[in-house]
Design an enzyme around this catalytic site. Structure first.
Site, mmCIF file in Angstrom:
data_model
loop_
_atom_site.group_PDB
_atom_site.id
_atom_site.type_symbol
_atom_site.label_atom_id
_atom_site.label_comp_id
_atom_site.label_asym_id
_atom_site.label_seq_id
_atom_site.Cartn_x
_atom_site.Cartn_y
_atom_site.Cartn_z
ATOM 1 N N GLY A 1 0.824 -1.215 0.000
ATOM 2 C CA GLY A 1 0.000 0.000 0.000
ATOM 3 C C GLY A 1 0.849 1.251 0.000
ATOM 4 N N ALA A 2 2.019 1.158 -0.629
ATOM 5 C CA ALA A 2 3.033 2.212 -0.507
ATOM 6 C C ALA A 2 2.909 3.313 -1.543
ATOM 7 C CB ALA A 2 4.434 1.591 -0.587
ATOM 8 N N TYR B 1 -14.972 -4.099 6.707
ATOM 9 C CA TYR B 1 -13.768 -3.367 7.128
ATOM 10 C C TYR B 1 -13.381 -3.741 8.556
ATOM 11 C CZ TYR B 1 -10.676 0.566 8.174
ATOM 12 O OH TYR B 1 -9.597 1.326 8.545
ATOM 13 N N VAL B 2 -14.371 -3.757 9.438
ATOM 14 C CA VAL B 2 -14.104 -4.082 10.834
ATOM 15 C C VAL B 2 -13.600 -5.518 10.963
ATOM 16 C CG1 VAL B 2 -15.114 -4.299 13.127
ATOM 17 C CG2 VAL B 2 -15.789 -2.396 11.658
ATOM 18 N N ALA B 3 -14.254 -6.444 10.280
ATOM 19 C CA ALA B 3 -13.876 -7.855 10.375
ATOM 20 C C ALA B 3 -12.471 -8.093 9.843
ATOM 21 C CB ALA B 3 -14.883 -8.719 9.617
ATOM 22 N N SER C 1 -6.688 -1.391 12.581
ATOM 23 C CA SER C 1 -7.480 -0.183 12.777
ATOM 24 C C SER C 1 -8.088 -0.212 14.163
ATOM 25 C CB SER C 1 -8.598 -0.100 11.731
ATOM 26 O OG SER C 1 -9.561 0.886 12.077
#
Length: 247
Positions: free
Chosen positions: A12-13, A154-156, A140
């Site tokens: 993700g750079a 997203y949370v999972a 996160s």
């Protein structure tokens, strides 16, 4: 002949937090290899690092492609110097359970949780064979607690990253590899564009420090975790959120 710098791979750079982590590790003396899906953003991120004198390489790779991810790491010519892996890649997703499709679920969980699994699986044997190393997985705050705005996928995925981190850390600790995670709160990166201004104001007001983190502040924690200063830390998830979530 001078000894070559140790190698750090950052996913993700191409921008945001990933680019900040690449800069932090380059400043620490690492040669950095930047992984992201988009070659144009990778080239832009690499340009500034090269201008500062860093040893930089880029590999455009889709983290949903298992074979490509494995090849990007195990086939990299400088892989014997690999000492650090920082997994920053991820996708934001907002909404409730009925707002996301199966494709949304697979894409978000695939990039974050499956992507981290793939890079760790490829990197660990290299690190073990060459004396050890350190991995940092970016999770996160929402992976540690409830979230009203961010979607279940997203949370999972971020919760799963914490589980992956702890299990892997326990399994490879005696082989010289440390594995930790960072659970940031809101970071001032382009991902904030997913939220409305009203949502951002509401979130900011809930942060005891009254502001969001800069990408450089989170990158500094990643720099610490891969360094010898964190030599006795493994399996941990550091909360870096301005006091918004405390345990």
């Amino acid at each position: 002949m001078a000894e070559k710098s140790p190698l750090a791979i950052i996913t993700g750079a191409g921008g945001g937090l990933g680019a900040a982590c690449a800069k932090a590790l380059a400043d620490d003396g690492y040669a950095v290899t930047l992984l992201d899906r988009d070659k144009a953003t990778l080239d832009a991120a690499a340009e500034g690092l090269v201008e500062s004198g860093a040893e930089v390489d880029t590999i455009a790779v889709d983290l949903l492609d298992a074979d490509a991810v494995t090849e990007a790491i195990t086939g990299y010519p400088g892989r014997s110097r690999l000492r650090a892996l920082v997994n920053c890649a991820g996708l934001i997703s907002l909404g409730g359970i009925t707002d996301i499709t199966v494709e949304d679920w697979d894409r978000v969980v695939g990039v974050k949780l499956r992507g981290d699994f793939l890079t760790c699986r490829a990197a660990v044997p290299i690190m073990v064979a060459n004396g050890g190393g350190a991995i940092v997985n970016i999770s996160s705050m929402s992976g540690r607690t409830k979230s009203v705005l961010t979607a279940p996928n997203y949370v999972a995925s971020n919760s799963g990253v914490i589980g992956l981190t702890m299990t892997l850390a326990a399994q490879v600790a005696r082989q010289g590899v440390r594995v930790n995670a960072i659970a940031p709160g809101m970071i001032d990166t382009p991902m904030l564009g997913a939220y409305s201004s009203e949502q951002l104001d509401g979130i900011r007001s809930a942060v005891p420090m009254g502001r969001f983190a800069s990408a450089a502040e989170i990158a500094a924690v990643a720099s610490f975790l891969v360094s010898d200063k964190a030599s006795y830390i493994t399996g941990e998830t550091l909360n870096v959120n301005g006091g918004m979530f405390m345990v």
